[in-house]
Design a protein around this motif. Structure first.
Motif, PDB file in Angstrom:
ATOM      1  N   ASP A  22      -4.219   2.953  -8.395  1.00  0.00           N
ATOM      2  CA  ASP A  22      -3.476   1.851  -7.774  1.00  0.00           C
ATOM      3  C   ASP A  22      -2.717   1.044  -8.825  1.00  0.00           C
ATOM      4  OD1 ASP A  22      -4.376   2.590  -5.308  1.00  0.00           O
ATOM      5  OD2 ASP A  22      -5.855   0.991  -5.114  1.00  0.00           O
ATOM      6  N   LYS A  46      -9.714   5.366  -8.045  1.00  0.00           N
ATOM      7  CA  LYS A  46      -8.867   4.693  -7.052  1.00  0.00           C
ATOM      8  C   LYS A  46      -8.267   3.419  -7.649  1.00  0.00           C
ATOM      9  CE  LYS A  46      -7.373   3.617  -2.835  1.00  0.00           C
ATOM     10  NZ  LYS A  46      -7.104   2.176  -2.899  1.00  0.00           N
ATOM     11  N   ASN A  76       0.820  -1.205   0.000  1.00  0.00           N
ATOM     12  CA  ASN A  76       0.000   0.000   0.000  1.00  0.00           C
ATOM     13  C   ASN A  76       0.857   1.259   0.000  1.00  0.00           C
ATOM     14  OD1 ASN A  76      -2.444  -1.372  -0.035  1.00  0.00           O
ATOM     15  ND2 ASN A  76      -2.577  -1.484   2.195  1.00  0.00           N
ATOM     16  N   ILE A  77       1.968   1.240   0.723  1.00  0.00           N
ATOM     17  CA  ILE A  77       2.875   2.396   0.731  1.00  0.00           C
ATOM     18  C   ILE A  77       3.459   2.605  -0.660  1.00  0.00           C
ATOM     19  CG2 ILE A  77       5.062   3.293   1.622  1.00  0.00           C
ATOM     20  CD1 ILE A  77       4.447   1.903   4.266  1.00  0.00           C
ATOM     21  N   LYS A 127       2.162   2.003  -3.425  1.00  0.00           N
ATOM     22  CA  LYS A 127       1.159   2.500  -4.365  1.00  0.00           C
ATOM     23  C   LYS A 127       0.961   4.006  -4.255  1.00  0.00           C
ATOM     24  CE  LYS A 127      -1.573  -1.759  -4.626  1.00  0.00           C
ATOM     25  NZ  LYS A 127      -2.880  -2.398  -4.287  1.00  0.00           N
ATOM     26  N   ALA A 128       1.397   4.601  -3.150  1.00  0.00           N
ATOM     27  CA  ALA A 128       1.236   6.043  -2.952  1.00  0.00           C
ATOM     28  C   ALA A 128       2.255   6.797  -3.803  1.00  0.00           C
ATOM     29  CB  ALA A 128       1.402   6.401  -1.481  1.00  0.00           C
ATOM     30  N   TYR A 167       6.234   7.434  -2.971  1.00  0.00           N
ATOM     31  CA  TYR A 167       6.685   6.632  -1.826  1.00  0.00           C
ATOM     32  C   TYR A 167       7.204   5.265  -2.276  1.00  0.00           C
ATOM     33  CZ  TYR A 167       4.591   9.841   1.568  1.00  0.00           C
ATOM     34  OH  TYR A 167       4.292  10.930   2.330  1.00  0.00           O
TER      35      TYR A 167
END
Length: 450
Positions: free
Chosen positions: A294, A290, A37-38, A40-41, A44
């Motif tokens: 992603d 979203k 998840n990190i 995907k930002a 980051y």
């Protein structure tokens, strides 16, 4: 009876010894999911530096980096790094501060060793710590903290922050508090007191992660803010909320800015309020975006490539976003002064048009010719007169109570009334402004916008 008790005790002990073996791989999957998840930002990246596994727990060290050139390509050496320590104890018996039983008790901490060159805090504490207690049903509790710290010169003082919350299948709630911040350097000391944060998300975790709309409220409150010797604000509040109409699948966002009392030298005001809203927003558009973002970020980290693909997505889906005619409204703009009160509202939406291009949406003239806007304003007569007198006095460089100032102010107000720009009703001056087809009107008086 003793044999039965012995069997029960043995079974419980065995369960407590064996359970961590089954919990451990599930927890490591969650750590891997967090890393994913990190990554995907935008900007980051995260990598597990090391993993130390034991029977009753584990420790993962994760290096998180952020490329600031994603925000501004001109930034030199713009990579920020932080090492997080994820320390976990496996259940079912935990003896954690948030509960005795659970699947796991995880503490995610940022030691902040490099920051000790600039600020000072308790040597035994990390700069930030987040505790997560995982329950047997998938629910979890969280608690986070930042210790009190100050700079070496003691001109900046932070009292410390604590928060706690809980995620269930019904939603997420969180409360955080910060007592005080003091900045005493220079000629303008600043003191902020009584900060609280409240979050309520009325949706399960899966719905929240979808990226669409759901019912929620977030409140930032500050009891008092002092700036210098002559500025004091109290009862500051920022309220943010979202909602979803389940039948139409249209969402809305509301943001309110409130100040109970304000004093700037001789200036005084109370009950200052600005509340805005975006309504009739397609839930499908935001969920699709979203999913799109992603997948995009998993494929490329080039800022130029990301920008081009996002523009293409927006152009392909802008029709979905605009189909329900989203509105931007100011539902409340008001305040009270010693001379009286004022209030204003505004509604706006796009006219019936075909699907515009992204380039068209970036041109101010597009909005002037295709927006339908209605604004209503009203203010107490003494307040309007006082504001007019202050304006005239500043232009004439004359005392506020000079007879010629009061006379000129009344003449200007009367001229506005005679031109039909304002009306006096029940000791209040009122006005209505409309914009449509690139033409503006104040009541029946039309005026060009360009």
């Amino acid at each position: 009876m003793k044999k039965i008790l012995s069997v029960l005790v043995f079974t419980l002990v065995a369960a407590c010894l064996v359970a961590p073996k089954f919990i451990a791989p599930k927890h490591q999957e969650k750590v891997a999911e967090l890393i994913s998840n990190i990554n995907k930002a935008p900007g980051y990246t995260a990598n597990i530096v090391s993993t130390d596994l034991a029977w009753f727990g584990s420790e993962n060290k994760v290096l998180v980096t952020f490329d600031t050139t994603q925000i501004d390509p001109t930034i030199q050496e713009g990579v920020l790094e932080a090492e997080l320590i994820i320390d976990t104890h496996y259940g079912p018996i935990l003896f954690a501060s948030q509960g005795l039983f659970g699947l796991y008790d995880t503490k995610i901490s940022y030691t902040g060793d490099k920051q000790r060159n600039f600020i000072e805090w308790n040597e035994d504490l990390p700069l930030y710590e987040l505790s997560v207690l995982g329950g047997f049903t998938g629910n979890f509790k969280v608690a986070d903290s930042i210790p009190a710290f100050s700079n070496p010169a003691n001109t900046f003082q932070f009292s410390g922050y604590t928060g706690q919350g809980e995620m269930t299948d019904q939603g997420f709630i969180y409360q955080g508090t910060l007592d005080q911040i003091d900045i005493v350097d220079g000629y303008t000391p600043v003191k902020a007191e009584g900060f609280t944060l409240s979050i309520e998300l009325n949706a399960n975790l899966a719905t929240i992660m979808q990226g669409g709309f759901y019912d929620s409220t977030t409140d930032f409150n500050l009891e008092k803010l002092n700036i210098g010797a002559d500025t004091e604000l109290s009862g500051l509040n920022i309220e943010m909320g979202s909602s979803l109409d389940k039948e139409t699948q249209l969402g809305s966002i509301e943001i309110g800015y409130l100040i109970k009392d304000a004093m700037f030298g001789e200036f005084k005001a109370s009950d200052l309020s600005l509340v805005t809203e975006l309504t009739k927003l397609s839930n499908k558009f935001f969920i699709d975006y979203k999913n799109f973002s992603d997948n995009l970020l998993a494929q490329t980290h080039s800022s130029d490539a990301v920008y081009e693909v996002i523009l293409a997505f927006m152009q392909d889906n802008i029709g979905e976003l605009l189909a329900a005619k989203p509105e931007f409204n100011i539902t409340d703009f008001s305040g009270t002064f010693p001379e009286g009160s004022f209030n204003a509202t505004l509604t706006s939406k796009l006219a019936d048009i075909g699907t515009p291009t992204i380039e068209e949406l970036s041109i101010p003239e597009f909005w002037l010719y295709n927006a339908i806007v209605t604004a209503n304003l009203e203010a107490d007569e003494p307040l309007v007169r006082s504001l007019a007198e202050q304006f005239i006095a500043s232009k004439m460089r004359a005392p506020l109570n000079a007879p010629e100032v009061k006379q000129q102010a009344l003449m200007i107000i009367d001229s506005f009334v005679q031109q039909g720009l304002i009306k006096l009703e029940d000791d209040k001056y009122k006005s209505e402004i409309t914009i449509e087809d690139g033409q503006g009107k104040i009541y029946d008086s039309a005026f060009p916008l360009m």
